[in-house]
Enzyme design. Sequence first.
Site, PDB file in Angstrom:
ATOM      1  N   GLN A  51       0.824  -1.222   0.000  1.00 15.70           N
ATOM      2  CA  GLN A  51       0.000   0.000   0.000  1.00 15.70           C
ATOM      3  C   GLN A  51       0.856   1.269   0.000  1.00 15.70           C
ATOM      4  O   GLN A  51       0.349   2.345  -0.323  1.00 15.70           O
ATOM      5  CB  GLN A  51      -0.948   0.032   1.205  1.00 15.70           C
ATOM      6  CG  GLN A  51      -2.069  -1.001   1.122  1.00 15.70           C
ATOM      7  CD  GLN A  51      -2.995  -0.894   2.305  1.00 15.70           C
ATOM      8  OE1 GLN A  51      -2.704  -1.420   3.366  1.00 15.70           O
ATOM      9  NE2 GLN A  51      -4.097  -0.196   2.143  1.00 15.70           N
ATOM     10  N   CYS A  88     -10.748   0.256   3.518  1.00 15.88           N
ATOM     11  CA  CYS A  88      -9.336   0.123   3.168  1.00 15.88           C
ATOM     12  C   CYS A  88      -8.771   1.511   2.903  1.00 15.88           C
ATOM     13  O   CYS A  88      -9.411   2.330   2.243  1.00 15.88           O
ATOM     14  CB  CYS A  88      -9.200  -0.746   1.920  1.00 15.88           C
ATOM     15  SG  CYS A  88      -7.494  -1.000   1.398  1.00 15.88           S
TER      16      CYS A  88
HETATM   17 ZN    ZN Z   1      -6.510  -2.489   2.784  1.00 13.47          ZN
END
Ligand code: ZN
Length: 163
Positions: A51, A88
């Site tokens: 991420q 998220c």
């Molecule tokens: Zn996530």
Amino acid sequence: MAIRNIRQMGDPILEKTSKEVKLITPRVKMLIHDMLDTMYEAQGVGLAAPQVGVLKRIVVIDVGDGPLVMINPSILETSGEQTGDEGCLSLPGKVGTVTRPNVVKVEFTGEDGAHYELEGEELLARAICHECDHLDGHMYVEKAEGPLREPKNDEEEEPEGEN
Ligand code: ZN
């Protein structure tokens, strides 16, 4: 320590498989601390290295009990079931209904290089599954039941958190 840019859904790096960490170098430690800073700044309960654009098998989680750092996490056992909203940090402002195991046993290497096993329940179990999915290039939206929604107001005041 620094806040890193969080990659958003659609970025191809979020669809790739992360590589095992073989050595906990100073560079890896810096990444871990940046990930924690980035997660807290974004008010998330978890963050996986891809991420922030790094394809290493590292996740950080804090469900309110203090920071957990997991290097090369591997889920050993799961049991039960929970169905609830999940969000998220790579898809801000959205939640989806996802069914996850209610209890998850995971093994991992800690930042100190030691081997750990941990059993997590409820939100922690959900966060472990969500973050481990990121390491294999998966987003929760693939598992969401029905359409994604905007979080409700009461959830914004008391967020269950985005991972
Ligand atoms: Zn996530």
